[in-house]
Design a protein around this motif. Structure first.
Motif, mmCIF file in Angstrom:
data_model
loop_
_atom_site.group_PDB
_atom_site.id
_atom_site.type_symbol
_atom_site.label_atom_id
_atom_site.label_comp_id
_atom_site.label_asym_id
_atom_site.label_seq_id
_atom_site.Cartn_x
_atom_site.Cartn_y
_atom_site.Cartn_z
ATOM 1 N N TYR B 102 49.678 11.523 -30.605
ATOM 2 C CA TYR B 102 48.261 11.425 -30.926
ATOM 3 C C TYR B 102 47.710 10.017 -30.835
ATOM 4 O O TYR B 102 46.646 9.740 -31.353
ATOM 5 C CB TYR B 102 48.000 11.981 -32.335
ATOM 6 C CG TYR B 102 48.230 13.468 -32.409
ATOM 7 C CD1 TYR B 102 49.412 13.968 -32.924
ATOM 8 C CD2 TYR B 102 47.289 14.350 -31.912
ATOM 9 C CE1 TYR B 102 49.639 15.325 -32.954
ATOM 10 C CE2 TYR B 102 47.508 15.710 -31.950
ATOM 11 C CZ TYR B 102 48.692 16.183 -32.463
ATOM 12 O OH TYR B 102 48.930 17.516 -32.496
ATOM 13 N N GLY B 106 46.587 8.508 -34.577
ATOM 14 C CA GLY B 106 47.554 9.364 -35.257
ATOM 15 C C GLY B 106 48.640 8.552 -35.924
ATOM 16 O O GLY B 106 49.055 8.839 -37.052
ATOM 17 N N ALA B 150 41.080 13.245 -35.267
ATOM 18 C CA ALA B 150 42.532 13.076 -35.110
ATOM 19 C C ALA B 150 43.263 13.708 -36.285
ATOM 20 O O ALA B 150 44.307 14.365 -36.120
ATOM 21 C CB ALA B 150 42.880 11.594 -35.004
ATOM 22 N N ASN B 153 43.372 17.390 -35.867
ATOM 23 C CA ASN B 153 44.374 17.778 -34.887
ATOM 24 C C ASN B 153 45.754 17.828 -35.501
ATOM 25 O O ASN B 153 46.535 18.751 -35.257
ATOM 26 C CB ASN B 153 44.402 16.774 -33.719
ATOM 27 C CG ASN B 153 43.223 16.956 -32.811
ATOM 28 O OD1 ASN B 153 42.556 17.981 -32.874
ATOM 29 N ND2 ASN B 153 42.962 15.964 -31.981
ATOM 30 N N LEU B 154 46.041 16.800 -36.312
ATOM 31 C CA LEU B 154 47.357 16.773 -36.948
ATOM 32 C C LEU B 154 47.544 17.970 -37.871
ATOM 33 O O LEU B 154 48.627 18.532 -37.974
ATOM 34 C CB LEU B 154 47.527 15.478 -37.739
ATOM 35 C CG LEU B 154 47.906 14.256 -36.906
ATOM 36 C CD1 LEU B 154 47.725 12.999 -37.709
ATOM 37 C CD2 LEU B 154 49.351 14.358 -36.468
#
Lengths: 162, 537
Positions: B102, B106, B150, B153-154
């Motif tokens: 990421y 990330g 982000a 997304n994680l």
């Protein structure tokens, strides 16, 4: 020494059990202490190098350094007399802190009173000690021999002090 | 919890949290579940320090509290688990994985979350944006929305999970999921329910709550702030002032933690793919990578193998850079199936052949290969031959070992005894007569894979602990030198910043003599070596 019979040659171990036969030479005598680390027959493989390993190393050292500056790192001297000025990140710790502050403010008042009493008592004792130690009429600094003159400088310990 | 593990956990706690937490943590690890009064009494540390240490341990998931064993009225008991503390060794790998998947955002999200244990999404986003803004060029700053995306997304790929709210102590009902009102204290996954108490419910895992991976609706608008430098006359450089009048952003009480299990699954996949790449070739590893990617969502973490995938599906999902024709793909798959490491298995013929990745078997084979290589590196290739022979043939007599390994009797005997003394090989006695007379008993050599692997793991823990201690010792010995060099650097930096002349700079640099510089360099090298050896373990 126990076991030393009159003229009889006995030893604490039996020869057959240990395995020394007649005519065999004794093992070479030790002339120095055993080596600090055991001897290795095979050399170990070299460390894995490369970009990734170096990056991981840098990450790890940075992480350790960062942890030291966070409030999670607890020093033993930090919590003396309730002087907790850092703010931890969890609700538990915040409620804990509030309780502590309440308690410590009460404690501090009590402690201040105690301290004053102690100082008075000590002052009296010190005065008694001084009188009884050396019965002089001179000020104690009269007896200094100049060792403390000049002070300690923290800057450069490599420069010669004349 | 072996003695080596406890020692290593103590050192890790000392390095990351200080000596007080180390004392409390090791005491809890050694003595099991204890309540607060017992801890204070036995460690001799003051009440507020113990409370703070327990807070730190709970926040980082190393310690768990539950109602006492003697019923609902007894004081709460605290229990530490060594697994969670040993994960600290892997933190650099987690951060690096987040970076590869990421990007920098990330990476910093995971790093901040690992440093603080539990964080709300809003505070995490703010800190990360500030950190990223620090490293950007002048005039640019990081927007909160980028960081939030982000973060989401994680969460979607399950690398982050919510900390489940704790069941009320003393009540026997399971708590309602994600209630923001109660302070969100975590429960670690149920590996420590050995002392099962009759009164309490079983420890819930974070995944037993349905909202575990739901991103909360959060109102957070703004950009990262650059830290004000200490000189006068320099203005604050961010464009927008964040509209953060109040500190609430709609997600109070919802704390997030790193989902280590998901990272471990990722590491497992990486290990299998790189093993295939080493043993076969790049294309086969790409095929296996595709198969694993396709079965990410459909495979449970503890499954023995992935769901069967047909060759047609694999062909369609291959990355477009690999233009292999269909028959070649079939050949590759057949090769993979026939390989003795059993990475891929065939599960049927429909759809051009159904293939699965044998996860458990692949990992067991990888472990076996690791054992073999350890023996090879430590004792030589002939001992490794004997070891491999015993792994394959299970039980062998000494005479048979000599014959099969084609090694002269005397040397074979020597090597076997060395392996036996190191506990890598075990002796199994099979008596012919009930009195176990040595002349009438079979003595068979054998290797027990699982206990041997565990023993090597404990050796690794011991090694890491030794490395850490050596590093601390080296640092302590050269403490004076290190402090001096730090002071010199600080003086240099301040001089440079205030625009001093080069002569002054060189004068300051010369304050530290050449042999000292060499000593410092050597020290740095040693410490780096020790650190990277720890990483490798």
């Amino acid at each position: 020494m126990a076991g030393r019979g009159r003229g009889r040659r006995t030893m604490s171990f039996s020869i057959d059990a240990v395995g020394i036969n007649r005519g065999d030479s004794l093992p070479p005598s030790m002339q120095q202490p055993t080596p600090l680390f055991p001897v290795m027959e095979q050399k170990p493989l070299p460390l894995a190098g490369g970009e990734e390993a170096e990056y991981l190393l840098a990450l790890k050292q940075e992480f350790r350094g960062a942890m030291r500056s966070l409030p999670c790192f607890i020093q033993p001297t930090a919590a003396h007399r309730g002087q907790s000025h850092f703010h931890l990140n969890c609700v538990l710790c915040q409620t804990l802190e509030k309780k502590e502050e309440q308690e410590s403010s009460e404690e501090e008042e009590g402690e201040e009173k105690k301290k004053q009493e102690e100082e008075e008592a000590e002052g009296e004792e010190e005065y008694d000690e001084e009188e009884f130690e050396e019965e002089t009429d001179y000020i104690m600094s009269y007896f200094d021999n100049g060792e403390d003159f000049g002070g300690d400088s923290d800057d450069n310990m490599d420069e010669a002090i004349y | 919890m072996t003695a080596q593990e406890v020692r290593l956990c103590g050192l890790l706690l000392r390095e990351h949290f200080g000596e007080v937490v180390e004392k409390v943590g090791t005491h809890l690890l050694r003595s099991g579940a204890q309540n607060l009064r017992t801890i204070i009494h036995e460690t001799g540390i003051s009440l507020d320090l113990v409370k703070k240490s327990l807070c730190v341990l709970v926040q980082h998931g190393a310690c768990v509290f539950s109602s006492g064993r003697k019923g609902p009225g007894s004081p709460t008991e605290y229990q530490a688990s060594s697994d969670r503390i040993l994960r600290i060794l892997r933190y650099p790998r987690y951060i690096y994985t987040a970076k590869t998947l990421y990007g920098d955002t990330g990476e910093i999200i995971i790093e901040e979350l690992l440093q603080r244990g539990h964080m709300t999404m809003s505070s995490n986003v703010k800190t990360v944006a500030d950190r990223l803004t620090q490293n950007m060029e002048e005039g640019r700053s990081m927007d909160y929305s980028e960081v939030s995306s982000a973060f989401s997304n994680l969460v979607e790929t399950h690398f982050l999970q919510r900390c489940p709210p704790l069941a009320g102590l003393g009540t026997t009902d399971a708590s309602t999921p994600a209630t923001p009102a109660t302070p969100a204290n975590p429960t670690t996954p149920a590996t420590l329910a050995t002392s099962a108490t009759p009164a309490s419910t079983t420890v819930p895992t974070p995944e037993s709550f349905p909202d575990c991976y739901k991103v909360p609706h959060m109102t957070l608008i703004g950009r990262g702030k650059r830290q004000l430098s200490s000189e006068d006359g320099e203005e604050q450089r961010n464009a927008k002032k964040a509209k953060l009048d109040s500190d609430t952003h709609g997600d109070e009480g919802i704390y997030w933690q790193v989902n280590f299990e998901r990272f471990h699954l990722h590491f497992r996949d990486q290990a299998i793919i790189s093993a295939v790449a080493n043993k076969l070739d790049q294309t086969s590893s790409e095929i296996v990578r595709t198969m694993l990617r396709m079965s990410e969502v459909t495979t449970s973490p503890t499954a023995t193998c992935t769901k069967p995938l047909s060759a047609n599906e694999i062909f369609r999902s291959l990355p477009s850079s690999y233009n292999i024709p269909r028959p070649i793909l079939d050949q590759y798959l057949t090769l993979l199936v026939d390989d003795p490491m059993e990475f891929v298995g065939k599960a049927g013929e429909s759809g051009g052949g159904m293939y699965v990745v044998n996860l458990h078997r692949a990992l067991a084979n990888l472990a076996r290969a690791t054992l073999e290589s350890v023996v090879q590196e430590r004792f030589g290739s002939r001992s490794a031959r004997i070891f491999r022979l015993l792994l394959r043939k299970r039980h062998l007599e000494q005479k048979q070992v000599e014959d099969f390994a084609m090694i002269p009797a005397k040397e074979a005997k020597d090597m076997l005894y060395t392996l036996l003394s190191q506990n890598l090989v075990q002796l199994q006695e099979i008596p012919k007569t009930p009195d176990y007379a040595p002349s009438r008993t079979f003595y068979l050599y054998t290797v027990n894979q699982l206990p041997t692997a565990r023993m090597l793991l404990q050796n690794c823990y011991k090694t890491v602990a030794n490395l850490i201690e050596r590093r601390l010792y080296e640092t302590k010995e050269s403490k004076r030198l290190l402090e001096k060099s730090q002071r010199i650097e600080a003086i240099l930096a301040s001089l440079q910043a205030s625009g001093a002349e080069p002569e002054q700079l060189t004068e300051v640099e010369e304050m530290i003599t050449a042999p000292e510089k060499q000593q410092l360099e050597a020290l740095r090298l040693h410490i780096n070596k020790l650190d990277s050896a720890e990483n490798q373990e």
